[in-house]
Design an enzyme around this catalytic site. Structure first.
Site, PDB file in Angstrom:
ATOM      1  N   HIS A 137       0.820  -1.139   0.155  1.00 14.82           N
ATOM      2  CA  HIS A 137       0.054   0.053   0.000  1.00 14.82           C
ATOM      3  C   HIS A 137       0.989   1.535  -0.005  1.00 14.82           C
ATOM      4  CE1 HIS A 137      -3.021   3.100   1.711  1.00 14.82           C
ATOM      5  NE2 HIS A 137      -3.760   2.405   0.826  1.00 14.82           N
ATOM      6  N   SER A 338      -9.206 -15.449  -0.897  1.00 11.40           N
ATOM      7  CA  SER A 338      -9.272 -13.854  -0.969  1.00 11.40           C
ATOM      8  C   SER A 338     -10.894 -13.765  -1.306  1.00 11.40           C
ATOM      9  CB  SER A 338      -8.109 -13.607  -1.993  1.00 11.40           C
ATOM     10  OG  SER A 338      -8.436 -12.372  -2.140  1.00 11.40           O
TER      11      SER A 338
END
Lengths: 395, 395
Positions: A137, A338
């Site tokens: 990120h 996921s």
């Protein structure tokens, strides 16, 4: 009778807060309507929307503040420390922290949690170098800069995991500096999980004992505890600290998170900074005391079983989405465990309407618990209606 | 029909959030009762309690998030940027920012605001040294440590202001390093204001042009705009950045603040970090979007005139408190334009009951707008009833 009303009754000298002027009240009402509309098309971000914490409304009247360490006493008693401690205990248990060996607190979100973990790493290894993959990120680059830490960005694989060969070679070339490894337990774009076992094996192989591992488990930190065969993610995988978001899988009207770290590191840093006269256990001083109430309420209302049900349903929706994409001849994929479904970047109008964050030639949806099959169906028919034969997507 | 109800209606596959279990609901109810009791005796901290933002309750159903720069577009449209921009504009105006020359955002509180200001200072002067007085809030020492910045603590005067002689001598000895000065616009303990004119004059006298001044105006930043003859406090006094709390004078159910900085510095830092690929305008990525609504609501409901009335009444209560203390033969004092009343440290039971933060031989009350004369009278009779002849207090 509320404290406010009581105060108004007894203190003639205290002016009551006036109501919102009409024009402002109308603006707020119109805004609320727009938010309602937006929430229903929010399938591109990992923010659950299936909650309603209105039982906490009465607390909008009080100046709650969790200043400092939730495990210490505070003179400011208008705090929610007792609830925060329960939340921390819940996360400690499900993130597999050995009893009594970690410490933690509720943060304002992922940035504070990652800052906290990397700050501890930097304090323990002032000569250390932060390693993180290019899929990390973007806030981590900012944190590294705030800390003034040295860092090396490691190549990422096309599927979002860190390039283990590049990491190994880089570690090998610099065995004289302690690595501070930022591992992604669920990357933002691909939902990829850096393999903690592989990373540990590398460090063992290179005989690097002075090292620190921080896990950014913003989203997957509240997915992996509930699945049958999780990838390594918790303290049992040798991490030193972890940051998990509260507003992602659990869901919250404001960003929050939980940061946990090995107590021996927290204590060591606290001791070493004692001489500058600051208690150093939390990054922020005054801290949001509603967030711990929100997380506590969610834990009480869902329970571990409810959170497991929700998560498995979200994974099921992700699997459904991949299947449906394939039925329509669109290459889509996701990692095991996921809820991030990656597919070729669609038209701008679709990206905008469904609030998706694309990256180069790919986009994703994240099938949080509020995302139903009808959302998936609607999105796929929109994409099919506009689609050109598409190249993108990875494995 | 709410979006939640609508979603529940259309998505048979989505499980509604269960209600709080009875035992948890009872615990929350009991806690609310305790908070009500505490709020009424909160006279030792600068947190206003005269508010009720229940008009914002409907937003506890949505995953609002002000991710990133409030002046940029965001793909995540469930944000309150439009309200945040109004709040920033209000603060810019009243903190005397030249039109168009500053940028700002709503922070999670004072720590983030001070971190932001000092981070900018450190980026602009990587070789700089942070100077701050010993009366500075303890979080600044933590921030300096997080930033890995060099720093020198300057002596404080007994009344809470920075020791100008010590500052001058220290600056003079190190004219080769750019100073990053953390000025207190209202210290935590004494409500003291470091004189920005004096500091500017020193820098001019020493011909130090490479310098950065950050103002921690947590409390007084929302007092000084409303008084007739304020001490220097805003951008017209040559500061580079300022941090003001939202949960102090204005009042909020969760900590918040506004950070403002000269746009030319913000742009310069943003440009210099562009190559690492991170947008660098806010410290936190995901940001609380309810806080801007709270501050916007307060500004709309009170207006500048209402905030002025409240502040002047608070100052009036502080003056009343000093008088009453003196009538009882107790040495008490306060700075001009301050609501912080300093007096000799009373018995532990009194400190505890009124949630006061003492320091060595002194304590204080802070006559925020919710503190009435009845609180002052009650406190002084309790102190008189227990009192020994007391030495403490300063000027």
């Amino acid at each position: 009778m509320s404290a406010l009303a009581r105060r108004e009754g007894t203190d003639r000298d205290i002016e009551a807060m006036p109501p919102l002027p009409d024009r402002a009240a109308e603006r707020l009402e119109a805004f609320l309507g727009r938010v309602e509309g937006l929430a229903d098309t929010l399938i591109g971000y990992p923010c659950s929307q299936d909650f309603d914490y209105s039982e906490l409304s009465p607390f909008l009247r009080y100046s709650l503040n969790n200043v400092g360490d939730p495990f210490a006493d505070s003179i400011y008693r208008e705090n929610t420390f007792e609830f925060e401690r329960d939340v921390v205990a819940f996360f400690q248990h499900h993130l597999r922290a050995p009893t009594g060996e970690t410490w933690g607190y509720v943060t304002s979100g992922g940035t504070e949690g990652n800052l906290y973990g990397l700050y501890l790493g930097r304090e323990i290894h002032p000569d250390g170098v932060v390693y993180y993959s290019e899929h990390t990120h973007y806030s981590v680059a900012k944190i590294v800069r705030v800390l003034g830490a040295r860092s090396i960005m490691i190549r990422g694989r096309p599927d979002g995991e860190i390039d283990y060969d590049d990491l190994y070679e880089t570690l090998k070339m610099r065995r004289d500096v302690p690595p501070i490894i930022m591992a992604n337990i669920g990357t933002t774009m691909h939902g990829a999980i850096d393999n903690l076992s592989t990373i540990q094996a590398m460090l063992t192989d290179l005989a690097i004992t002075r090292r620190y591992i921080h896990a950014d488990a913003a989203l997957s930190g509240m997915i992996l505890p509930w699945v049958e065969d999780p990838q390594p993610f918790g303290f049992d995988s040798g991490i030193d600290s972890i940051s998990v978001s509260g507003h992602k899988l659990i869901g919250s009207p404001m960003p929050s998170g939980v940061a946990l770290a090995l107590r021996r590191n927290v204590d060591r840093v606290a001791r070493s900074v004692e001489y500058v006269g600051c208690m150093d256990t939390t990054i922020a001083g005054s801290r949001n005391a509603l967030s711990p109430l929100v997380l506590w309420s969610a834990i009480e209302r869902w329970g571990a079983d409810g959170l497991r049900r929700r998560t498995l349903r979200a994974i099921d929706t992700a699997a459904y989405a991949v299947e449906r994409f394939h039925e329509h001849g669109i290459r889509a994929w996701r990692h095991r465990n996921s809820v991030t479904v990656v597919f070729p970047r669609p038209d701008g109008s679709i990206i905008n309407r469904w609030q998706m964050a694309p990256q180069r030639d790919i986009a994703h949806i994240i099938t949080m618990p509020h995302v139903g099959r009808r959302h998936v169906d609607a999105l796929i028919s929109e994409i099919s209606a506009t689609s050109r034969p598409a190249p993108g997507g990875s494995p």
